[in-house]
Scaffold this motif. Structure first.
Motif, PDB file in Angstrom:
ATOM      1  N   LEU A   1      17.601 -28.174  -0.912  1.00  0.00           N
ATOM      2  CA  LEU A   1      17.680 -26.896  -1.616  1.00  0.00           C
ATOM      3  C   LEU A   1      18.728 -26.002  -0.977  1.00  0.00           C
ATOM      4  O   LEU A   1      18.806 -25.921   0.252  1.00  0.00           O
ATOM      5  CB  LEU A   1      16.346 -26.155  -1.544  1.00  0.00           C
ATOM      6  CG  LEU A   1      15.167 -26.718  -2.290  1.00  0.00           C
ATOM      7  CD1 LEU A   1      13.897 -25.975  -1.890  1.00  0.00           C
ATOM      8  CD2 LEU A   1      15.384 -26.594  -3.772  1.00  0.00           C
ATOM      9  N   VAL A   2      19.484 -25.345  -1.796  1.00  0.00           N
ATOM     10  CA  VAL A   2      20.357 -24.269  -1.346  1.00  0.00           C
ATOM     11  C   VAL A   2      19.834 -23.036  -2.068  1.00  0.00           C
ATOM     12  O   VAL A   2      19.748 -23.026  -3.297  1.00  0.00           O
ATOM     13  CB  VAL A   2      21.838 -24.522  -1.692  1.00  0.00           C
ATOM     14  CG1 VAL A   2      22.699 -23.341  -1.249  1.00  0.00           C
ATOM     15  CG2 VAL A   2      22.322 -25.814  -1.068  1.00  0.00           C
ATOM     16  N   PHE A   3      19.421 -22.044  -1.296  1.00  0.00           N
ATOM     17  CA  PHE A   3      18.864 -20.845  -1.917  1.00  0.00           C
ATOM     18  C   PHE A   3      19.251 -19.619  -1.117  1.00  0.00           C
ATOM     19  O   PHE A   3      19.743 -19.710   0.004  1.00  0.00           O
ATOM     20  CB  PHE A   3      17.346 -20.952  -2.075  1.00  0.00           C
ATOM     21  CG  PHE A   3      16.600 -21.204  -0.794  1.00  0.00           C
ATOM     22  CD1 PHE A   3      16.029 -20.171  -0.094  1.00  0.00           C
ATOM     23  CD2 PHE A   3      16.477 -22.487  -0.295  1.00  0.00           C
ATOM     24  CE1 PHE A   3      15.352 -20.404   1.078  1.00  0.00           C
ATOM     25  CE2 PHE A   3      15.791 -22.740   0.867  1.00  0.00           C
ATOM     26  CZ  PHE A   3      15.228 -21.689   1.569  1.00  0.00           C
ATOM     27  N   GLU A   4      19.038 -18.480  -1.729  1.00  0.00           N
ATOM     28  CA  GLU A   4      19.413 -17.214  -1.125  1.00  0.00           C
ATOM     29  C   GLU A   4      18.165 -16.378  -0.892  1.00  0.00           C
ATOM     30  O   GLU A   4      17.301 -16.282  -1.767  1.00  0.00           O
ATOM     31  CB  GLU A   4      20.371 -16.483  -2.066  1.00  0.00           C
ATOM     32  CG  GLU A   4      21.009 -15.266  -1.469  1.00  0.00           C
ATOM     33  CD  GLU A   4      22.029 -14.682  -2.430  1.00  0.00           C
ATOM     34  OE1 GLU A   4      21.799 -13.542  -2.865  1.00  0.00           O
ATOM     35  OE2 GLU A   4      23.012 -15.368  -2.746  1.00  0.00           O
ATOM     36  N   VAL A   5      18.081 -15.801   0.303  1.00  0.00           N
ATOM     37  CA  VAL A   5      16.995 -14.887   0.663  1.00  0.00           C
ATOM     38  C   VAL A   5      17.635 -13.674   1.324  1.00  0.00           C
ATOM     39  O   VAL A   5      18.359 -13.817   2.314  1.00  0.00           O
ATOM     40  CB  VAL A   5      15.991 -15.537   1.645  1.00  0.00           C
ATOM     41  CG1 VAL A   5      14.922 -14.548   2.058  1.00  0.00           C
ATOM     42  CG2 VAL A   5      15.361 -16.774   1.038  1.00  0.00           C
ATOM     43  N   GLU A   6      17.397 -12.519   0.775  1.00  0.00           N
ATOM     44  CA  GLU A   6      17.941 -11.267   1.308  1.00  0.00           C
ATOM     45  C   GLU A   6      19.444 -11.352   1.566  1.00  0.00           C
ATOM     46  O   GLU A   6      19.937 -10.938   2.599  1.00  0.00           O
ATOM     47  CB  GLU A   6      17.208 -10.864   2.585  1.00  0.00           C
ATOM     48  CG  GLU A   6      15.768 -10.493   2.366  1.00  0.00           C
ATOM     49  CD  GLU A   6      15.098  -9.957   3.627  1.00  0.00           C
ATOM     50  OE1 GLU A   6      15.535 -10.287   4.749  1.00  0.00           O
ATOM     51  OE2 GLU A   6      14.136  -9.197   3.469  1.00  0.00           O
ATOM     52  N   GLY A   7      20.185 -11.950   0.640  1.00  0.00           N
ATOM     53  CA  GLY A   7      21.623 -12.051   0.751  1.00  0.00           C
ATOM     54  C   GLY A   7      22.124 -13.159   1.659  1.00  0.00           C
ATOM     55  O   GLY A   7      23.316 -13.371   1.784  1.00  0.00           O
ATOM     56  N   GLU A   8      21.229 -13.880   2.298  1.00  0.00           N
ATOM     57  CA  GLU A   8      21.605 -14.977   3.193  1.00  0.00           C
ATOM     58  C   GLU A   8      21.406 -16.310   2.486  1.00  0.00           C
ATOM     59  O   GLU A   8      20.339 -16.578   1.936  1.00  0.00           O
ATOM     60  CB  GLU A   8      20.728 -14.932   4.454  1.00  0.00           C
ATOM     61  CG  GLU A   8      21.045 -15.995   5.467  1.00  0.00           C
ATOM     62  CD  GLU A   8      20.148 -15.913   6.697  1.00  0.00           C
ATOM     63  OE1 GLU A   8      20.224 -16.853   7.504  1.00  0.00           O
ATOM     64  OE2 GLU A   8      19.387 -14.941   6.843  1.00  0.00           O
ATOM     65  N   GLU A   9      22.462 -17.144   2.490  1.00  0.00           N
ATOM     66  CA  GLU A   9      22.364 -18.457   1.866  1.00  0.00           C
ATOM     67  C   GLU A   9      21.846 -19.471   2.880  1.00  0.00           C
ATOM     68  O   GLU A   9      22.343 -19.561   3.992  1.00  0.00           O
ATOM     69  CB  GLU A   9      23.721 -18.897   1.323  1.00  0.00           C
ATOM     70  CG  GLU A   9      23.636 -20.171   0.514  1.00  0.00           C
ATOM     71  CD  GLU A   9      24.922 -20.489  -0.203  1.00  0.00           C
ATOM     72  OE1 GLU A   9      25.280 -19.743  -1.125  1.00  0.00           O
ATOM     73  OE2 GLU A   9      25.558 -21.476   0.183  1.00  0.00           O
ATOM     74  N   LEU A  10      20.825 -20.219   2.470  1.00  0.00           N
ATOM     75  CA  LEU A  10      20.184 -21.191   3.339  1.00  0.00           C
ATOM     76  C   LEU A  10      20.187 -22.561   2.695  1.00  0.00           C
ATOM     77  O   LEU A  10      20.099 -22.676   1.475  1.00  0.00           O
ATOM     78  CB  LEU A  10      18.728 -20.780   3.612  1.00  0.00           C
ATOM     79  CG  LEU A  10      18.514 -19.397   4.192  1.00  0.00           C
ATOM     80  CD1 LEU A  10      17.071 -18.968   4.015  1.00  0.00           C
ATOM     81  CD2 LEU A  10      18.892 -19.388   5.647  1.00  0.00           C
ATOM     82  N   THR A  11      20.259 -23.593   3.508  1.00  0.00           N
ATOM     83  CA  THR A  11      20.126 -24.958   3.040  1.00  0.00           C
ATOM     84  C   THR A  11      18.933 -25.552   3.764  1.00  0.00           C
ATOM     85  O   THR A  11      18.807 -25.419   4.986  1.00  0.00           O
ATOM     86  CB  THR A  11      21.393 -25.780   3.357  1.00  0.00           C
ATOM     87  OG1 THR A  11      22.494 -25.160   2.698  1.00  0.00           O
ATOM     88  CG2 THR A  11      21.246 -27.205   2.847  1.00  0.00           C
ATOM     89  N   TRP A  12      18.069 -26.206   3.017  1.00  0.00           N
ATOM     90  CA  TRP A  12      16.838 -26.733   3.588  1.00  0.00           C
ATOM     91  C   TRP A  12      16.525 -28.065   2.920  1.00  0.00           C
ATOM     92  O   TRP A  12      16.678 -28.223   1.711  1.00  0.00           O
ATOM     93  CB  TRP A  12      15.712 -25.737   3.346  1.00  0.00           C
ATOM     94  CG  TRP A  12      14.405 -26.070   3.934  1.00  0.00           C
ATOM     95  CD1 TRP A  12      14.103 -26.159   5.268  1.00  0.00           C
ATOM     96  CD2 TRP A  12      13.189 -26.334   3.241  1.00  0.00           C
ATOM     97  NE1 TRP A  12      12.772 -26.461   5.423  1.00  0.00           N
ATOM     98  CE2 TRP A  12      12.190 -26.577   4.195  1.00  0.00           C
ATOM     99  CE3 TRP A  12      12.853 -26.396   1.896  1.00  0.00           C
ATOM    100  CZ2 TRP A  12      10.886 -26.877   3.860  1.00  0.00           C
ATOM    101  CZ3 TRP A  12      11.561 -26.692   1.556  1.00  0.00           C
ATOM    102  CH2 TRP A  12      10.586 -26.920   2.533  1.00  0.00           C
ATOM    103  N   THR A  13      16.106 -29.047   3.709  1.00  0.00           N
ATOM    104  CA  THR A  13      15.782 -30.361   3.201  1.00  0.00           C
ATOM    105  C   THR A  13      14.310 -30.632   3.417  1.00  0.00           C
ATOM    106  O   THR A  13      13.766 -30.353   4.486  1.00  0.00           O
ATOM    107  CB  THR A  13      16.631 -31.441   3.900  1.00  0.00           C
ATOM    108  OG1 THR A  13      18.004 -31.130   3.696  1.00  0.00           O
ATOM    109  CG2 THR A  13      16.348 -32.817   3.330  1.00  0.00           C
TER     110      THR A  13
END
Length: 103
Positions: free
Chosen positions: A87-99
């Motif tokens: 997943l690539v998603f955004e939380v509070e303007g921060e882009e995160l990648t998580w598997t």
């Protein structure tokens, strides 16, 4: 490690997404529609089932964790009944990648 009251927003969102992805639909008594129904999608790695799985995951995250905005999702079948979700998603303007590995 899980904390029942996670203070960090990003950690809280990650924890909630992990719960959403790991909880079989229908197992939460007062929320029968919570989470994802994987049973027909895991053992059938066709383009149609992969598309359905992606849509189901995005819908569940948008419904149950509105602080996260999914930007991209990749589903990879590693072996029979095992799926890796990136997943690539955004939380509070921060882009995160998580598997997340799903079995």
């Amino acid at each position: 490690m899980f904390s029942l009251v996670e203070q960090d927003t990003v950690k809280s969102v990650l924890q909630n997404i992990r719960i959403i992805l790991s909880t079989p639909r229908g197992t939460v008594p007062h929320r029968p529609d919570f989470a994802i129904d994987y049973k027909d999608l895991l053992d059938n790695p066709t383009p149609l089932s992969i598309g359905k799985l992606k849509a189901t995951i995005v819908d569940a995250i948008e419904t149950y964790e509105p602080r996260a905005r999914v930007k991209a999702i990749d589903v990879r079948y590693t072996e029979a009944g095992h799926v890796e979700i990136r997943l690539v998603f955004e939380v509070e303007g921060e882009e995160l990648t998580w598997t997340y590995a799903l079995q």
